[in-house]
Design a protein around this motif. Structure first.
Motif, short mmCIF file in Angstrom:
data_model
loop_
_atom_site.label_atom_id
_atom_site.label_comp_id
_atom_site.label_asym_id
_atom_site.label_seq_id
_atom_site.Cartn_x
_atom_site.Cartn_y
_atom_site.Cartn_z
N UNK A 68 -43.98 36.82 18.91
CA UNK A 68 -44.99 35.85 19.31
C UNK A 68 -45.85 36.43 20.43
N UNK A 69 -47.03 35.92 20.59
CA UNK A 69 -47.89 36.38 21.66
C UNK A 69 -47.53 35.67 22.96
N UNK A 70 -47.57 36.41 24.05
CA UNK A 70 -47.19 35.84 25.35
C UNK A 70 -48.23 34.84 25.83
N UNK A 71 -47.73 33.81 26.53
CA UNK A 71 -48.59 32.80 27.16
C UNK A 71 -49.53 32.12 26.16
N UNK A 72 -48.98 31.79 25.01
CA UNK A 72 -49.76 31.11 23.98
C UNK A 72 -49.06 29.82 23.57
N UNK A 73 -49.86 28.81 23.24
CA UNK A 73 -49.31 27.59 22.66
C UNK A 73 -49.08 27.82 21.16
N UNK A 74 -47.94 27.39 20.68
CA UNK A 74 -47.64 27.51 19.25
C UNK A 74 -47.32 26.13 18.68
N UNK A 75 -47.76 25.92 17.46
CA UNK A 75 -47.48 24.68 16.71
C UNK A 75 -46.59 25.06 15.53
N UNK A 76 -45.52 24.30 15.35
CA UNK A 76 -44.52 24.66 14.35
C UNK A 76 -44.18 23.44 13.50
N UNK A 77 -44.03 23.65 12.19
CA UNK A 77 -43.56 22.60 11.29
C UNK A 77 -42.71 23.22 10.19
N UNK A 78 -41.87 22.40 9.55
CA UNK A 78 -40.97 22.91 8.52
C UNK A 78 -40.96 21.96 7.32
N UNK A 79 -40.52 22.46 6.20
CA UNK A 79 -40.28 21.63 5.02
C UNK A 79 -39.21 22.31 4.17
N UNK A 80 -38.55 21.51 3.35
CA UNK A 80 -37.55 22.05 2.44
C UNK A 80 -38.10 22.14 1.03
N UNK A 81 -37.45 22.96 0.22
CA UNK A 81 -37.84 23.02 -1.19
C UNK A 81 -36.65 23.45 -2.02
N UNK A 82 -36.66 23.07 -3.29
CA UNK A 82 -35.64 23.50 -4.22
C UNK A 82 -36.32 24.20 -5.39
N UNK A 83 -35.59 25.06 -6.05
CA UNK A 83 -36.11 25.80 -7.20
C UNK A 83 -35.36 25.36 -8.45
N UNK A 111 -40.08 22.93 -5.91
CA UNK A 111 -40.39 21.52 -5.64
C UNK A 111 -40.32 21.32 -4.13
N UNK A 112 -41.45 21.02 -3.51
CA UNK A 112 -41.54 20.97 -2.06
C UNK A 112 -41.44 19.55 -1.53
N UNK A 113 -40.85 19.43 -0.34
CA UNK A 113 -40.90 18.18 0.40
C UNK A 113 -42.11 18.17 1.32
N UNK A 114 -42.32 17.07 2.01
CA UNK A 114 -43.44 16.98 2.95
C UNK A 114 -43.13 17.77 4.21
N UNK A 115 -44.18 18.25 4.85
CA UNK A 115 -44.02 18.96 6.12
C UNK A 115 -43.53 17.99 7.21
N UNK A 116 -42.76 18.52 8.11
CA UNK A 116 -42.30 17.73 9.25
C UNK A 116 -43.45 17.48 10.22
N UNK A 117 -43.21 16.61 11.19
CA UNK A 117 -44.15 16.50 12.29
C UNK A 117 -44.14 17.81 13.06
N UNK A 118 -45.29 18.21 13.56
CA UNK A 118 -45.36 19.50 14.24
C UNK A 118 -44.81 19.41 15.65
N UNK A 119 -44.18 20.49 16.06
CA UNK A 119 -43.69 20.65 17.44
C UNK A 119 -44.56 21.65 18.16
N UNK A 120 -44.69 21.46 19.47
CA UNK A 120 -45.46 22.41 20.27
C UNK A 120 -44.55 23.11 21.27
N UNK A 121 -44.81 24.37 21.48
CA UNK A 121 -44.14 25.08 22.57
C UNK A 121 -45.04 26.18 23.07
#
Length: 305
Positions: free
Chosen positions: A268-283, A289-299
């Motif tokens: 990751x780049x230093x001193x940067x804000x990052x936005x992160x989200x996740x989702x699950x999927x099955x094959x 087959x994808x699920x919906x993305x989670x709410x995003x987290x910031x750090x």
């Protein structure tokens, strides 16, 4: 003669009132399809369903749209045409982005149109045997072709896809050579369909993937972060998307596929804000087959907030 490539915006649902299907399942004025054949990059076994004259059947990718997917029709002999129509009387299920290509031999291809969210493709006056639509975008909603027609547009009012020929007269006050390239006037038609993000039919049953959730996101060193994903029942695969742009624009975004719940993101780049989200999927049956993305987290790479 210079090759022209035409670009159109969304035209979902146009032509549904301008064209009629006759008793032989042909659109009036279209080229006879009785001996055509079709192939596709995915679910090739169902490609012919878009040529059977039945709007109740269709070829579909049965999953998420990804760049490189294509649908191709062999007209069996060279034909003159300027218009391709799919999904007559239907809305949605259109390619997120596309290019239309033609060929005389099935090996050497030429691009004649491009755009997004469309089921009407104006390609200019062409003569070819093979027609291919390639999907160039990314979208969770399926791409489907219910019926595939090739024809000349001169007999029809093409509505939102109307092609306006430019005025080629030279004004008396100038000697400037006019631009004779055909211009396409489009009216954006909103797609009111609700995308099915996580459903696939399997023998009458629906398979769903619950929405993803991040339990915790924290920095563990200057350029590393640790993500803890909440387990989704029945899911073994997850996608983690992180970006320095809160809208997750592609230029600033990376996506990784993981099979564990504790994920370390590196470099990751230093001193940067990052936005992160996740989702699950099955094959299942080569379909993701994808699920919906989670709410995003910031750090931030030097502290959590």
């Amino acid at each position: 003669m210079e090759n022209l490539t035409f670009t159109m915006k969304q035209c979902t649902g146009c032509f549904s009132s301008a064209m009629e299907i006759d008793g032989n399942s042909q659109v009036a004025g279209s080229i006879n399809r009785s001996n055509w054949s079709a192939t596709a990059s995915v679910h090739n076994e169902n490609a012919g369903l878009s040529l059977d004259g039945n709007l109740g059947t269709q070829w579909t990718i049965m999953g998420q749209q990804e760049p490189g997917q294509w649908y191709q029709v062999d007209l069996k002999e060279n034909q003159n045409f300027d218009l391709i129509v799919t999904n007559l009387g239907k809305t949605g299920d259109v390619p997120r982005g596309y290019v239309v290509k033609i060929s005389n031999n099935g090996n050497n291809w030429r691009e004649v149109a491009s755009g997004e969210n469309n089921n009407i493709y104006y390609v200019g006056n062409q003569n070819a045997r093979y027609v291919r639509i390639e999907q160039t975008g990314t979208e969770s909603h399926w791409w489907a072709i219910y019926e595939f027609y090739v024809l000349k547009s001169s007999s029809y009012d093409v509505g939102a896809g109307e092609v306006i020929k430019p005025d080629t007269t030279t004004p008396e006050s100038t000697t400037k050579v006019p631009d004779t390239t055909p211009k396409i006037i489009t009216t954006k038609v909103p797609d009111t369909t609700t995308p099915q993000l996580n459903i696939v039919k399997n023998d009458g049953q629906k398979i769903t993937v619950k929405r993803g959730k991040i339990k915790k996101a924290k920095r563990i060193s200057g350029k590393k972060a640790k993500i803890k994903i909440k387990k989704i029942e029945g899911v073994k695969n997850y996608q983690v998307k992180y970006s320095t742009n809160k809208s997750f624009k592609k230029k600033y975004t990376k996506t990784i596929n993981v099979r564990k719940l504790n994920v370390v993101i590196k470099k990751l780049k230093a001193n940067k804000k990052y936005y992160i989200k996740v989702r699950g999927y099955i094959e299942k049956d080569e379909v993701k087959i994808y699920g919906k993305w989670s709410k995003k987290k910031r750090l931030k790479t030097n502290n959590v907030f």
